[in-house]
Every structure is written in C-alpha cells, then in structure tokens.
Design a protein around this motif. Sequence first.
Motif, PDB file in Angstrom:
ATOM      1  N   ASP A 225       0.324   4.419  -3.299  1.00 51.82           N
ATOM      2  CA  ASP A 225      -1.867   4.671  -3.709  1.00 51.82           C
ATOM      3  C   ASP A 225      -2.287   5.925  -4.139  1.00 51.82           C
ATOM      4  O   ASP A 225      -2.527   6.547  -3.973  1.00 51.82           O
TER       5      ASP A 225
ATOM      6  N   TYR B 193       2.437  -1.569   8.007  1.00 46.97           N
ATOM      7  CA  TYR B 193       1.992  -0.383   6.948  1.00 46.97           C
ATOM      8  C   TYR B 193       2.223   0.729   7.008  1.00 46.97           C
ATOM      9  O   TYR B 193       1.247   1.492   8.003  1.00 46.97           O
TER      10      TYR B 193
ATOM     11  N   GLY C 172     -10.680   4.244  -0.372  1.00 50.82           N
ATOM     12  CA  GLY C 172      -9.997   3.216   0.152  1.00 50.82           C
ATOM     13  C   GLY C 172      -9.176   3.092  -0.650  1.00 50.82           C
ATOM     14  O   GLY C 172      -7.963   2.429  -0.336  1.00 50.82           O
TER      15      GLY C 172
ATOM     16  N   ASN D 252      -1.016   1.420   9.755  1.00 45.78           N
ATOM     17  CA  ASN D 252      -2.132   0.267   9.711  1.00 45.78           C
ATOM     18  C   ASN D 252      -1.637  -1.180   9.860  1.00 45.78           C
ATOM     19  O   ASN D 252       0.183  -0.978   9.613  1.00 45.78           O
TER      20      ASN D 252
ATOM     21  N   ARG E   2      -2.159  -4.463   9.046  1.00 46.68           N
ATOM     22  CA  ARG E   2      -2.138  -5.042   8.292  1.00 46.68           C
ATOM     23  C   ARG E   2      -1.808  -4.139   6.735  1.00 46.68           C
ATOM     24  O   ARG E   2      -0.882  -3.448   6.305  1.00 46.68           O
TER      25      ARG E   2
ATOM     26  N   GLY F 297      -2.283  -3.108   2.537  1.00 44.38           N
ATOM     27  CA  GLY F 297      -3.174  -1.804   1.981  1.00 44.38           C
ATOM     28  C   GLY F 297      -3.735  -2.953   1.560  1.00 44.38           C
ATOM     29  O   GLY F 297      -3.153  -3.805  -0.058  1.00 44.38           O
ATOM     30  N   ASP F 298      -4.464  -1.839   1.357  1.00 46.10           N
ATOM     31  CA  ASP F 298      -6.072  -2.571  -0.101  1.00 46.10           C
ATOM     32  C   ASP F 298      -6.204  -1.441  -0.769  1.00 46.10           C
ATOM     33  O   ASP F 298      -6.534  -0.501  -0.519  1.00 46.10           O
ATOM     34  N   PRO F 299      -5.955  -0.827  -2.459  1.00 47.59           N
ATOM     35  CA  PRO F 299      -4.919  -1.909  -3.682  1.00 47.59           C
ATOM     36  C   PRO F 299      -3.374  -2.359  -2.774  1.00 47.59           C
ATOM     37  O   PRO F 299      -3.059  -3.334  -3.796  1.00 47.59           O
ATOM     38  N   GLU F 300      -2.526  -1.690  -1.787  1.00 45.97           N
ATOM     39  CA  GLU F 300      -0.749  -2.095  -2.195  1.00 45.97           C
ATOM     40  C   GLU F 300      -1.207  -3.765  -1.945  1.00 45.97           C
ATOM     41  O   GLU F 300       0.232  -3.632  -2.762  1.00 45.97           O
TER      42      GLU F 300
ATOM     43  N   LYS G 236      -5.735   7.430  -3.859  1.00 47.77           N
ATOM     44  CA  LYS G 236      -7.207   7.600  -3.304  1.00 47.77           C
ATOM     45  C   LYS G 236      -8.068   8.254  -3.193  1.00 47.77           C
ATOM     46  O   LYS G 236      -9.410   8.116  -3.134  1.00 47.77           O
TER      47      LYS G 236
HETATM   48  N1  GLY Z   1      -4.875   2.065   0.602  1.00 42.88           N
HETATM   49  C1  GLY Z   1      -5.027   2.532   2.122  1.00 42.88           C
HETATM   50  C2  GLY Z   1      -5.384   1.597   3.060  1.00 42.88           C
HETATM   51  O1  GLY Z   1      -5.222   0.080   2.656  1.00 42.88           O
HETATM   52  O2  GLY Z   1      -5.736   2.141   3.921  1.00 42.88           O
END
Ligand code: GLY
Length: 442
Positions: free
Chosen positions: A213, A274, A227, A290, A292, A294-297, A215
């Motif tokens: 990612d 994650y 994010g 995390n 959940r 990742g966003d964007p992953e 950041k």
């Molecule tokens: N890309 C980092 C996150 O989702 O926390």
Amino acid sequence: MKIGLVGSGGREHAIAKTLMKIPNRDSLFVYGSHHNPGIERVAKSSKVGDFRDVERIGDFFSSNGVELVVIGPEVPLIAGASDHLRSNGMKVIGPTRAQAQLEGSKIFMRDLMKRRVKKGTLAWREVRDVASARDFIAEVGQVAVKPVGLTGGKGVWVMGVHFDTVDAALEKVEYLIQTDGILLLEERLIGEEFSRMAFVSNNTISPMPVAQDFKYAYDGDQGGMTGGMGSYTMADGSMPFLNKDDLEQADAILQETVTAIEEETGEDYRGFLYGQFMATADGVRVIEYNVRLGDPEAINVMALLNMDTAILFEEIAEGILKKEEINFFHQASICKYLVPSAYPASSKEQAVIEINEKEIEEAGFSVIYASVAQKDIGLETLGSRAVALIGLGENVFELSDKMEEMLKQVEPPTIRHRKDIGDERVIRAKIQKMKELRGMSS
Ligand code: GLY
Ligand code: AMP
C-alpha cells in the motif's frame, strides 16, 4: 442466496463486484454510510445508517431475509455487529467483538503478541505519563507515537519521518495524554512494509497475494498519511524485496495469532485478518493488525480472486473452508485511487467529476467507486478517496506505464493520483533498500 454487505467504500464495491459476478443467482443488500453508485448498480436494496448501530444493521438484513453477511469496515466489527447478526441466525464474515480488539486496541494486540505469539514483536510501552515516555525513549532511541484506538491509518507519528527530536516526541506524548490519557510508544522499525491478508476459517489461515500500500499523499512518499493512495501485487503473489523466509514468518505469525485469539476468546475466528508487516534486517515484524480487508488492498485481491466468491464466503462463515480450494489469478495488479486535490488535508471538498468508464474499460481497466455520490449534475466527490482504477497484467512495470498513459486521457482536472505506484524505478529502489539493510545486519 440473499447476501448482506456492510460498508460503502472502494473496498466494499470491490467485494460487491466479485460477489455478484455470477449473473442472476444471488441478491445483494447493502448497509452503508452513503449510497455508492458502483454498489447501487449490483445491489437489490440499500440503506444508509450508522455503523455502530448494530440493531439497525440487524433489522435491515433480517427484514430482507438475508442469510450471509460480509462486514467490510472495522467500526461495526468493533461495535459487535458479527455477534448480533449471528445471534439472529445469519452467517457472518467478520470476527466477534472480542476478537476485533486486535484492531480496536493496539495495547490489546501488543499484549497478546507478547504473551502468546512471541514472534514478530518489538519493544513497546503503554504510557500514561511523560516520565515513563522519557525512560522508554532513552532505552530504545527512535520511536513511533500512537494513539491506542482507531486512527484510520493517519494518527501515528514516527521519529525520523514526521519529526526528529526527543522534545518533539514528548510534545506528541503530552498531547495524547491530555486527549486520551494513554498512548502507545513503540521502537521505530526500519524496512519495507507489506500487507499480508488471509481468509480465516476452520482455525486456519488461507493467505491472499501480498500487496503493498502507498500510504503517503504524494509521489516519493511526500505529504501526509492517507488511508492508502493505491497498491500493487506481483504475479508470483509475493513482493520482490521479500525472501521466502519473510513470507513464511509472516504466515506463521498470522496463524499463531489466530490460534491465540481463538483460544483466548473461546470463539472461532471467521472472516479476514490483515497483517501489516515490516520486513526488517532481522526478520518480519507486525506493525498492526486489521480484522478486515485493507482498502485499497482489497481492490487488488478481490479482482485477482478466481473463485465463486459467494460460495467461498459462505464456507468461510460456516467455518469449513479448505485452504487448498483457494485460487487466485497468477497476474500482477495495480490499483490507484483518484482523490480530491486537497486530500487528505480537507475532508469537505466537493467537486463534480466525469469518469468515462467506457474508455477506461476499453483500455483494459475497471472503475471502483468509493467516496462519491451520484447527483443530478453528475458524480460528486465527498472529500475522501473518490474513485479507484484497477488493472491486471503479466508484468507490473508495463501495467504501471499503461495505467499512466490511460490516466493522462481520462483523469478529471479537479482530482489527482500517485504516479509512482508499481513504477519500475520505485520498486527497484525498494529491492535495493532491502538488500542494503540485510547486508548491514550480517
Ligand atoms: N490500506 C490500509 C488499511 O486498509 O488500513
Ligand atoms: P499504524 O496505524 O499502526 O499502521 O501506523 C501507520 C503507519 O505508521 C505504518 O504503516 C508505518 O508506516 C508507520 N509505523 C507504525 N508503527 C511503526 C513503527 N513501530 N516503526 C516504524 N514505522 C511505524
């Protein structure tokens, strides 16, 4: 099957797309924080509401006869949405409230790692007064200063990156003592970060391709933390700066964390986990967990998933997933977010943008909608990461060049993106950096 989805960002659009890729079979019901135009296209019905209101989430899904629910963001997980939905007879992708503390409390996570996992750890201290912070900094040298709760990836200060002196560190410490009464200090790690996400079911992790990612807001890792401006994956599912040992260590740490949290909570973990890892000169360390995707992953890995996702998710939620069934395309991927020009500084900037989806698809890429709303005048940005583009290809460097060429044609003038995600020179510099770091340690 009737499937529920909580969340309305880019991650959830990516999940919705892969869930609904088999035509005319399943129907999707979405509970989000706004109406996402991409998700609306594939959803049967959607509702906007507070992610902490687990009763309301439960009522919406129950009244629509939903059988399986995927929870995207961390806030409803930490609020206990999984527990509530399960007690109402639904199958759920998402850990319990107690397990979600892995993300909700950095102190809980560090303590669990220290007591139960023992690998991948680092020096840390729970701090409530300045004297204790001063002692810790004298012991370890450079530190990261962190609030203990959720930060959205933006609330962490790292010495040598965001500030340089002990006095500046203590100023941050004082600020957090005043606001929260408590904070976490960690030794500063040096290395390359990577995101290893896994499906968790049947007491076992099933890893996804590794992603990286980006950041920082601007090219060359300049500007504030966001994010995540975008992410890439490689065709072999690893990162070119990692060796086999690093990946095996990361997976062993993830598996032992799952075993530990299941034993401590007495509940099976069913959902995504994650691990945000740092490869350092002496092995892999956990930066954070995390509970959940990742966003964007998620946008990368959901596009790479070569399976019937609804069936896969049902098996995860039932706790019967078999690791050997997991199948991803052996391709590289790049995801780039297009963001309002002031992001992350301003969260209220609204602009109308035009996204020529047809032209983007003809160039071989897909559009993922995130923080945008469909208004009569057009697509309006809501302040945060607006739209993502995702592409797959054999070679990540060629894919990066192709994506940049296409973006020159289609990017609206009021938004911007990072040009260096997946770029050859940047990735080669990361490989070189890790080589030098490892050389220094031997
Ligand atoms: N890309 C980092 C996150 O989702 O926390
Ligand atoms: P977090 O919210 O804990 O993921 O931290 C956000 C970012 O801060 C991470 O992605 C890292 O880039 C950086 N960071 C966090 N902890 C450390 C650490 N102990 N050493 C170096 N950098 C860190």
